[in-house]
Structure formats: C-alpha cells, structure tokens
Design an enzyme around this catalytic site. Structure first.
Site, PDB file in Angstrom:
ATOM      1  N   ARG A  98      23.232   0.474  -3.037  1.00  0.00           N
ATOM      2  CA  ARG A  98      24.155   1.257  -2.204  1.00  0.00           C
ATOM      3  C   ARG A  98      24.015   0.680  -0.801  1.00  0.00           C
ATOM      4  NH1 ARG A  98      26.759   6.327  -2.339  1.00  0.00           N
ATOM      5  NH2 ARG A  98      26.754   7.497  -0.369  1.00  0.00           N
ATOM      6  N   HIS A 125      33.982   1.470  -3.957  1.00  0.00           N
ATOM      7  CA  HIS A 125      33.060   2.382  -4.642  1.00  0.00           C
ATOM      8  C   HIS A 125      33.491   2.452  -6.113  1.00  0.00           C
ATOM      9  CE1 HIS A 125      30.064   5.266  -5.210  1.00  0.00           C
ATOM     10  NE2 HIS A 125      30.371   6.174  -4.297  1.00  0.00           N
ATOM     11  N   GLN A 128      32.358   5.388  -8.495  1.00  0.00           N
ATOM     12  CA  GLN A 128      33.054   6.637  -8.194  1.00  0.00           C
ATOM     13  C   GLN A 128      34.436   6.642  -8.846  1.00  0.00           C
ATOM     14  OE1 GLN A 128      32.003   9.492  -6.167  1.00  0.00           O
ATOM     15  NE2 GLN A 128      33.736  10.243  -7.362  1.00  0.00           N
ATOM     16  N   ASP A 220      38.899  12.621   1.039  1.00  0.00           N
ATOM     17  CA  ASP A 220      37.506  12.289   1.337  1.00  0.00           C
ATOM     18  C   ASP A 220      37.259  12.642   2.802  1.00  0.00           C
ATOM     19  OD1 ASP A 220      34.933  11.339   1.167  1.00  0.00           O
ATOM     20  OD2 ASP A 220      35.472   9.241   0.876  1.00  0.00           O
ATOM     21  N   CYS A 260      35.266  13.278  -3.638  1.00  0.00           N
ATOM     22  CA  CYS A 260      34.046  12.625  -4.126  1.00  0.00           C
ATOM     23  C   CYS A 260      32.768  13.239  -3.551  1.00  0.00           C
ATOM     24  CB  CYS A 260      34.105  11.125  -3.831  1.00  0.00           C
ATOM     25  SG  CYS A 260      34.362  10.716  -2.098  1.00  0.00           S
ATOM     26  N   ARG A 288      29.879  11.425 -12.590  1.00  0.00           N
ATOM     27  CA  ARG A 288      29.186  10.251 -12.063  1.00  0.00           C
ATOM     28  C   ARG A 288      28.065   9.854 -13.026  1.00  0.00           C
ATOM     29  NH1 ARG A 288      29.056   8.956  -6.681  1.00  0.00           N
ATOM     30  NH2 ARG A 288      27.885   7.156  -7.430  1.00  0.00           N
TER      31      ARG A 288
END
Length: 302
Positions: A98, A125, A128, A220, A260, A288
């Site tokens: 990450r 991402h 996701q 988001d 998310c 996830r």
C-alpha cells in the site's frame, strides 16, 4: 513475474476472479490452498480494511501475512527498492504493498521474483474495484444493462472503476468539477475498453446529466491522505457534489449507494444516505476480504 498493479493487469481475468471470489465466499473453494505460503504486507500509508482483509485472507487460506510498516523496513531509511524487492523475494511467496507513489510499486514489481499486489497507490486501487464489482454482482445478479456513476474527486478509486466497469459490460459516468477529472492516461485506456465492449463512459461537471439512468452511485472522501494542504479549496470546490437524498432520487429506482470508506458524513455524503436503506457500504467493505482472497489464490497458488 505476473503482478497486480492495475486493473489492466487482469483485463482477461476480471470475470474469473470475481466468480472465484463468489465461490470462496460461499465456502465452495479448495480448503487452505495457500498452506505454507507467506505474504509480505508493506504499508507506506495507514489502513484498516486493506490491512485486516489481507491478513485475515491469508490466514483463512492457510498462509500467513507479515505486516511491515515502511518505518520497519530499510526501504524507509533509503535502501533502494531494487534491493528490497530482491531480498524479500528470497523470503516470501508474494508482496502486497500500500504505497504513496505508483511508480514505487512498478519498480518493486520490476525487480521482484514473486508476485506483487497493489493495495493502493496514488493512481489506482485495483483490489477495491474488484470488491466493488463483486458487491454489484451480488446485489443485482449481473452487470448487464447496469450503470455506475462516481461523484466527486476523480481519484485513484475512480480510475480503477473506469477501467473495470467496461470490462464487465457496464456503462460509467463521472460527475466532478473542472480540475478534478480522472487521470488522462487512465481515461484513454478506459475509453478503449468501452469501445471494445460496446459500453459508454461520460465525464461531466453536470450532475443531472451523469446521474441519468444510473444504478450505482459511488463517492469517496474529498480530502485523501496527502491532500491535507488543499483541504479548504477541495471542500469549497466539491461542496455541490455531495451525495444526498436529492441526488440519489435522480438515479434509477432501486439504485444503491457505495463508498470505499473511510467516510466523512455531512461532507461527501449525507448521513441519511450512507446510513440509509440504499447503502451497501458494509457489504462492500466485507467483500474486500473475499475479493482479495480470490486475488491471493490466483497469484500465489502453485
């Protein structure tokens, strides 16, 4: 060595990975397929869902995840990424990272001798996006004749959704103010995928236009990690793009709301929407785990 740095890396496998995630979630997949496998998990950014889902995912698949903060690694003190990649490849079966900069993940994968999985970068991402599409398929049964709209800042999550939606036969629109559009290179590839799959992509600052005939409304946070210096300007520019019930009412009957997480209630989304009956954010968060277990199976299984 095959790695997952972008949705583009799984262009041909997207449907397979989502279907595998459905099987894994239903308990219909092989038991403990990653027994004896080890995943190094490098975090340059803090995380809740990414860290826990990969750690638990490896455990449930029979393997082990090793959490590595960038502060714990010599990479955080200036060791070249090349050396980190080469050394970790001798110890583990895969690397999840990450990261702040996408180019660092690309370099890590270039020199790694084991698969590298992106848990987020400033550009994309992909994990996701896989969890999001798993959630949409669970809710609607298929992607056929479905349209998703991303509202707000055209960020890394938006970029990955733009790539994955057309691959699954979905139309996608993005509602964002000028200056907050998705990455130009990503958008170019997404339009190519849309042309190949007879789907449409629309980018506009007109919310009414892009929310027409939409089944999924997605947003988001306005201020992501690293954007704190722009907080006041971002909040001002994006204020008209808050997802509230009035905006949800423009979408199709039966439309769902997605985010998310983490979320700021009263900013990018009103509390009545995110906590309301149309919200599927906790199913999305749970997925996830299942989507990433499918990714781990795909990349680390012998």
């Amino acid at each position: 060595m095959d790695s997952l740095l972008s949705v583009c890396d799984i262009k041909e496998e997207v449907s397979y990975i989502i279907d595998l995630a459905i099987k894994i979630k239903a308990g219909e997949a092989e038991d403990k397929p990653l027994k004896g496998k080890t995943l190094a998990m490098i975090f340059q950014k803090s995380s809740t869902r990414t860290r826990v889902s990969f750690d638990v995912g490896m455990y449930q698949l029979g393997g082990r995840g090793i959490f590595l903060s960038s502060n714990d690694l010599q990479m955080g003190r200036g060791e070249p990424i090349l050396d980190t990649a080469k050394v970790l490849s001798r110890f583990v079966d895969g690397i999840m990272i990450r990261a702040i900069e996408h180019r660092d993940v690309v370099e890590l994968a270039k020199y790694s001798e084991v698969p590298v999985i992106s848990g987020l970068t400033n550009l994309e991402h992909p994990c996701q996006a896989l969890a999001d599409m798993l959630t949409i398929k669970e809710h609607f049964g298929s992607f056929e004749n479905k349209k998703i709209c991303f509202v707000g800042d055209g960020n890394n999550v938006c970029n990955s959704l733009l790539l994955i939606a057309p691959l699954l036969g979905m139309d996608m629109s993005v509602a964002c103010p000028k200056g907050y559009e998705p990455d130009e290179d990503i958008l170019k590839i997404a339009n190519e995928y849309a042309n190949e799959n007879n789907t449409e992509i629309t980018i506009s600052d007109d919310i009414d236009v892009v929310l027409s005939n939409v089944d999924v409304v997605y947003t988001d946070v306005w201020v992501s990690m690293g954007d704190e210096a722009e907080k006041a300007q971002r909040e001002k520019d994006l204020a008209p793009y808050q997802v509230n019930q009035q905006l949800m009412d423009i979408a199709n009957e039966g439309a769902i709301f997605m985010h998310c997480l983490p979320a700021v209630r009263g900013q990018e989304v009103s509390a009545d929407v995110i906590d309301g009956s149309q919200s599927v954010i906790y199913d999305q968060a749970e997925n996830r785990l299942h989507a990433q277990k499918a990714v781990l199976y795909h990349y680390l299984k012998d």
